[in-house]
Design a protein around this motif. Sequence first.
Motif, PDB file in Angstrom:
ATOM      1  N   LYS A 173       0.923  -1.054   0.073  1.00  0.00           N
ATOM      2  CA  LYS A 173      -0.121   0.076   0.295  1.00  0.00           C
ATOM      3  C   LYS A 173       1.095   0.984   0.348  1.00  0.00           C
ATOM      4  CE  LYS A 173      -1.314   0.274   4.973  1.00  0.00           C
ATOM      5  NZ  LYS A 173      -2.080   0.551   5.646  1.00  0.00           N
ATOM      6  N   LEU A 174       2.136   1.061   0.371  1.00  0.00           N
ATOM      7  CA  LEU A 174       3.200   2.301  -0.047  1.00  0.00           C
ATOM      8  C   LEU A 174       3.230   2.349  -0.836  1.00  0.00           C
ATOM      9  CD1 LEU A 174       5.377   1.354   3.286  1.00  0.00           C
ATOM     10  CD2 LEU A 174       3.268   2.500   3.036  1.00  0.00           C
ATOM     11  N   GLU A 175       3.474   1.478  -2.287  1.00  0.00           N
ATOM     12  CA  GLU A 175       3.642   1.994  -2.892  1.00  0.00           C
ATOM     13  C   GLU A 175       2.378   3.221  -3.925  1.00  0.00           C
ATOM     14  OE1 GLU A 175       5.629  -0.339  -6.033  1.00  0.00           O
ATOM     15  OE2 GLU A 175       5.703  -1.485  -4.764  1.00  0.00           O
ATOM     16  N   ILE A 176       2.657   4.529  -3.043  1.00  0.00           N
ATOM     17  CA  ILE A 176       1.381   5.460  -3.604  1.00  0.00           C
ATOM     18  C   ILE A 176       1.631   6.215  -5.279  1.00  0.00           C
ATOM     19  CG2 ILE A 176       0.486   5.732  -1.320  1.00  0.00           C
ATOM     20  CD1 ILE A 176       2.412   8.423  -1.888  1.00  0.00           C
ATOM     21  N   HIS A 177       2.690   5.729  -5.856  1.00  0.00           N
ATOM     22  CA  HIS A 177       2.652   6.076  -7.067  1.00  0.00           C
ATOM     23  C   HIS A 177       1.656   5.593  -8.148  1.00  0.00           C
ATOM     24  CE1 HIS A 177       4.695   2.370  -8.487  1.00  0.00           C
ATOM     25  NE2 HIS A 177       5.439   2.462  -7.448  1.00  0.00           N
ATOM     26  N   VAL A 178       0.909   4.271  -8.255  1.00  0.00           N
ATOM     27  CA  VAL A 178       0.269   3.362  -8.656  1.00  0.00           C
ATOM     28  C   VAL A 178      -0.985   5.088  -9.840  1.00  0.00           C
ATOM     29  CG1 VAL A 178      -1.917   2.516  -9.256  1.00  0.00           C
ATOM     30  CG2 VAL A 178       0.112   1.504  -7.506  1.00  0.00           C
ATOM     31  N   GLY A 179      -1.404   5.525  -7.983  1.00  0.00           N
ATOM     32  CA  GLY A 179      -2.682   6.223  -8.776  1.00  0.00           C
ATOM     33  C   GLY A 179      -2.236   7.303 -10.636  1.00  0.00           C
ATOM     34  N   GLY A 180      -1.073   7.840  -9.901  1.00  0.00           N
ATOM     35  CA  GLY A 180      -0.269   9.133 -11.152  1.00  0.00           C
ATOM     36  C   GLY A 180       0.502   7.854 -12.547  1.00  0.00           C
ATOM     37  N   GLY A 181       0.608   6.686 -12.150  1.00  0.00           N
ATOM     38  CA  GLY A 181       0.749   6.245 -13.425  1.00  0.00           C
ATOM     39  C   GLY A 181      -0.217   6.222 -14.223  1.00  0.00           C
ATOM     40  N   ILE A 182      -1.689   5.570 -13.719  1.00  0.00           N
ATOM     41  CA  ILE A 182      -3.001   5.811 -14.576  1.00  0.00           C
ATOM     42  C   ILE A 182      -2.703   6.954 -14.795  1.00  0.00           C
ATOM     43  CG2 ILE A 182      -5.111   6.277 -14.400  1.00  0.00           C
ATOM     44  CD1 ILE A 182      -4.297   3.925 -11.830  1.00  0.00           C
ATOM     45  N   ALA A 183      -3.231   8.698 -13.942  1.00  0.00           N
ATOM     46  CA  ALA A 183      -3.099   9.977 -15.171  1.00  0.00           C
ATOM     47  C   ALA A 183      -1.829   9.853 -15.883  1.00  0.00           C
ATOM     48  CB  ALA A 183      -2.664  11.190 -14.119  1.00  0.00           C
ATOM     49  N   LEU A 184      -0.860   9.651 -16.054  1.00  0.00           N
ATOM     50  CA  LEU A 184      -0.035   9.729 -16.663  1.00  0.00           C
ATOM     51  C   LEU A 184      -0.073   8.453 -18.139  1.00  0.00           C
ATOM     52  CD1 LEU A 184       2.291  10.386 -18.179  1.00  0.00           C
ATOM     53  CD2 LEU A 184       4.604   8.459 -17.282  1.00  0.00           C
ATOM     54  N   LEU A 185      -0.473   7.675 -18.671  1.00  0.00           N
ATOM     55  CA  LEU A 185      -1.518   6.848 -19.032  1.00  0.00           C
ATOM     56  C   LEU A 185      -2.376   7.826 -19.850  1.00  0.00           C
ATOM     57  CD1 LEU A 185      -2.035   4.625 -21.110  1.00  0.00           C
ATOM     58  CD2 LEU A 185      -3.745   3.914 -19.432  1.00  0.00           C
TER      59      LEU A 185
END
Length: 351
Positions: A173-185
């Motif tokens: 859950k500490l890997e909060i970069h996931v949402g940013g990757g979606i925004a970048l996509l």
Amino acid sequence: GEMKTITLLSVFLLENNPDVSPNVTMDAALSIFEHASNDVSKLRSEHESAWNELWSRGGVEIESSSSNLATQVNSSFYYMLSSVREDVAQGVGPGGLQTNGYKGNYYWDNDLWAMPSLLPFWPELAETGLRYRFEHRIQAAEHAKEHDKEGYWYPFQTAGTGVETDLFEPANKLEIHVGGGIALLGQLFVNATGNATFERDVVDPIVRGVADFYVSMAKKESDGTYSLDNVVPPDEYAVGTFYTGVKNSVYTNSIAALTTSYACTLAGAECSSSWTDLSSKLKILVENEGTENEWHPEYEDFPKKNPFWNGGGKVKQADVTMLYFPMNRPLSDVALRNDLEKYEPLYDPEG
């Protein structure tokens, strides 16, 4: 026989999950299955025709008799194409449906690696990964609320339901970069297709929700800057002490800044001041800025928070080197070269 049983079970599951396939009925699917079984030669012809149409739009050629790189790349495309359908809004796990990696769950590979690889040739297939994220934004909002955060917190691993499916959730859950990757996509998709309607209806809500999440995660420092603490970046060797994460991951902070900046671009006059603050004041670590020795530390006190691999020196996978591509963050030629030269020998081929 067995194939018919599997087909009927699949149809039953689809029929009872209207969010996945609202138009499938048991009778219609059974009729199609039996018709195809009675005319195998036609089925094969249609199958080959469909594949030929896909390959006519994509694939790579490399002029080198000594390299099998093109074969490897096109084989990867084959597995990717075998894993997606234009009319099914689902994500793709690492390696596609043909592997057991992560139990087939979807995580940041879907957004940073899988869908962007399809985008240049098959944008209608890349769109499915974004629609999957859009259709499960409610689960992302509920996940944020469960942790007393705002906006959309997309879990590290999800599947058909969009809820957290991670067997190691307390750490991942500490890997909060996931949402940013979606925004970048989303941004990459709109740039490539020019689809303003899709941007307004699908991408915009996702980006605003993820931007709000990053605002709720950030901490304002005494000097007016913002920090993100206790995160694990794409380099999953950077776990901190007893898996508490690290502070100011340059990748995580950069993609959070990109997300909030994009949110302001989409919102125009409605841009939240909190997005503006975060996009401009989130701490992006850099050493020796403006000199020939400029480079980006992966996080504060790098590599001291990475204690368990080679004395803390190894990096599990691409991290800082993704600032330029695919994130497209403006970097000086000096910083780009120094980052590549510093981190390339640190990457762990077994990671």
